[in-house]
Design an enzyme around this catalytic site. Structure first.
Site, PDB file in Angstrom:
ATOM      1  N   GLY A  46       1.032  -1.241  -0.030  1.00  0.00           N
ATOM      2  CA  GLY A  46      -0.099   0.245   0.010  1.00  0.00           C
ATOM      3  C   GLY A  46       0.763   1.340   0.042  1.00  0.00           C
ATOM      4  CD  GLN A  51       3.406   5.610   2.981  1.00  0.00           C
ATOM      5  OE1 GLN A  51       2.479   5.042   2.505  1.00  0.00           O
ATOM      6  NE2 GLN A  51       4.563   4.899   3.608  1.00  0.00           N
ATOM      7  CB  CYS A  92       5.505   1.721   7.566  1.00  0.00           C
ATOM      8  SG  CYS A  92       5.156   3.282   6.667  1.00  0.00           S
ATOM      9  CG  LEU A  93       6.735   1.084   1.383  1.00  0.00           C
ATOM     10  CD1 LEU A  93       5.923   1.457   0.181  1.00  0.00           C
ATOM     11  CD2 LEU A  93       7.751   0.086   0.728  1.00  0.00           C
ATOM     12  CG  HIS A 134      -0.128   0.797   7.506  1.00  0.00           C
ATOM     13  ND1 HIS A 134       0.835   0.285   8.203  1.00  0.00           N
ATOM     14  CD2 HIS A 134       0.641   1.514   6.655  1.00  0.00           C
ATOM     15  CE1 HIS A 134       2.108   0.962   7.965  1.00  0.00           C
ATOM     16  NE2 HIS A 134       1.857   1.695   7.062  1.00  0.00           N
ATOM     17  CD  GLU A 135      -1.417   2.129   3.018  1.00  0.00           C
ATOM     18  OE1 GLU A 135      -0.641   3.468   3.228  1.00  0.00           O
ATOM     19  OE2 GLU A 135      -0.450   0.964   2.959  1.00  0.00           O
ATOM     20  CG  HIS A 138       0.586   6.472   6.061  1.00  0.00           C
ATOM     21  ND1 HIS A 138       1.809   6.777   6.780  1.00  0.00           N
ATOM     22  CD2 HIS A 138       0.923   5.064   5.755  1.00  0.00           C
ATOM     23  CE1 HIS A 138       2.541   5.834   6.952  1.00  0.00           C
ATOM     24  NE2 HIS A 138       2.024   4.861   6.267  1.00  0.00           N
TER      25      HIS A 138
HETATM   26  O1  GNR Z   1       4.135  -2.626   2.563  1.00  0.00           O
HETATM   27  C1  GNR Z   1       3.782  -2.604   3.339  1.00  0.00           C
HETATM   28  N1  GNR Z   1       3.398  -3.758   4.196  1.00  0.00           N
HETATM   29  C2  GNR Z   1       2.760  -3.787   5.382  1.00  0.00           C
HETATM   30  C3  GNR Z   1       2.607  -4.959   6.128  1.00  0.00           C
HETATM   31  C4  GNR Z   1       1.848  -5.136   7.170  1.00  0.00           C
HETATM   32  C5  GNR Z   1       1.111  -4.103   7.495  1.00  0.00           C
HETATM   33  C6  GNR Z   1       0.813  -2.837   6.754  1.00  0.00           C
HETATM   34  C7  GNR Z   1       1.684  -2.706   5.660  1.00  0.00           C
HETATM   35  S1  GNR Z   1       1.754  -1.335   4.384  1.00  0.00           S
HETATM   36  C8  GNR Z   1       3.239  -1.433   3.897  1.00  0.00           C
HETATM   37  C9  GNR Z   1       3.257  -0.322   2.844  1.00  0.00           C
HETATM   38  C10 GNR Z   1       3.147   1.041   3.599  1.00  0.00           C
HETATM   39  O2  GNR Z   1       3.959   1.677   4.098  1.00  0.00           O
HETATM   40  N2  GNR Z   1       2.050   1.660   3.247  1.00  0.00           N
HETATM   41  O3  GNR Z   1       2.009   2.947   3.839  1.00  0.00           O
HETATM   42 NI    NI Z   2       3.117   3.026   5.706  1.00  0.00          NI
END
Ligand code: GNR
Ligand code: NI
Length: 172
Positions: A46, A51, A92-93, A134-135, A138
């Site tokens: 995601g 980001q 998270c990236l 999670h997104e 953000h």
């Molecule tokens: O790539 C991603 N993997 C992930 C793994 C477990 C829970 C959430 C994520 S999201 C993350 C990509 C990201 O940072 N999205 O904001």
């Molecule tokens: Ni993230």
């Protein structure tokens, strides 16, 4: 198409609260294409606009194994969430090299628009449910590390700041 720069924690721009997308136009469609390209290149499941330093309520996801099921989510509204909570290890990236346990709703239903402006519903479970939450965090200016213990968060912050300084020095 273009690759976008992904902000790294603890960049304060990750804490900005996104505003609704006012109009789904060519600018948004270009941003969506660039965010998908950036997400696939970074091997993420995601990516939220926050980001890539765009503070509008927009995110992309792909939780498929084949990496060929892109989801475009504009102006998401939560319409239902489960009572059941699950604990999962998240990455998270914007927090490269780390992961940590976070509690999320096991199932969540959202309504949103796609890049053509069509309204649709996602009934998410498992990784997709975790990813949506999670997104959406953000977009509210929240990074998952804020759910971790102050000790673990502090270690992550110190290490990433050190790495950023080293990268800056090497570039000079
Ligand atoms: O790539 C991603 N993997 C992930 C793994 C477990 C829970 C959430 C994520 S999201 C993350 C990509 C990201 O940072 N999205 O904001
Ligand atoms: Ni993230």
């Amino acid at each position: 198409m273009a690759l976008l720069n992904i902000l790294t924690y603890p960049d304060p721009r990750l804490n900005k609260v996104a505003k609704p997308v006012a109009q789904i136009d060519e600018r948004i469609r270009t941003l969506v294409a660039d965010m998908l390209e950036t997400m696939y290149e970074a091997k993420g499941v995601g990516l939220a606009a926050t980001q890539v330093d765009v503070h509008e309520r927009l995110l992309v996801m792909d939780v498929s194994d084949e990496r060929n099921e892109p989801l475009v989510v504009i102006n998401p509204r939560v319409v239902w969430k489960s009572d059941e909570i699950v604990l999962g290890d998240e990455g998270c990236l914007s927090v490269p090299g780390f992961s940590g346990d976070v509690e999320r709703y096991a199932e969540i239903h959202i309504e949103c628009e796609n890049e053509r402006g069509d309204t649709y519903k996602i009934e998410a479970t498992e990784l997709l449910a975790v990813c949506i939450q999670h997104e959406m965090d953000h977009l509210m200016g929240k990074v998952y590390v804020e759910y971790l213990s102050p000790l673990k968060r502090g270690r992550i912050k110190t290490k990433l700041l050190k790495e950023a300084k080293e990268a800056e020095r090497d570039a000079a």
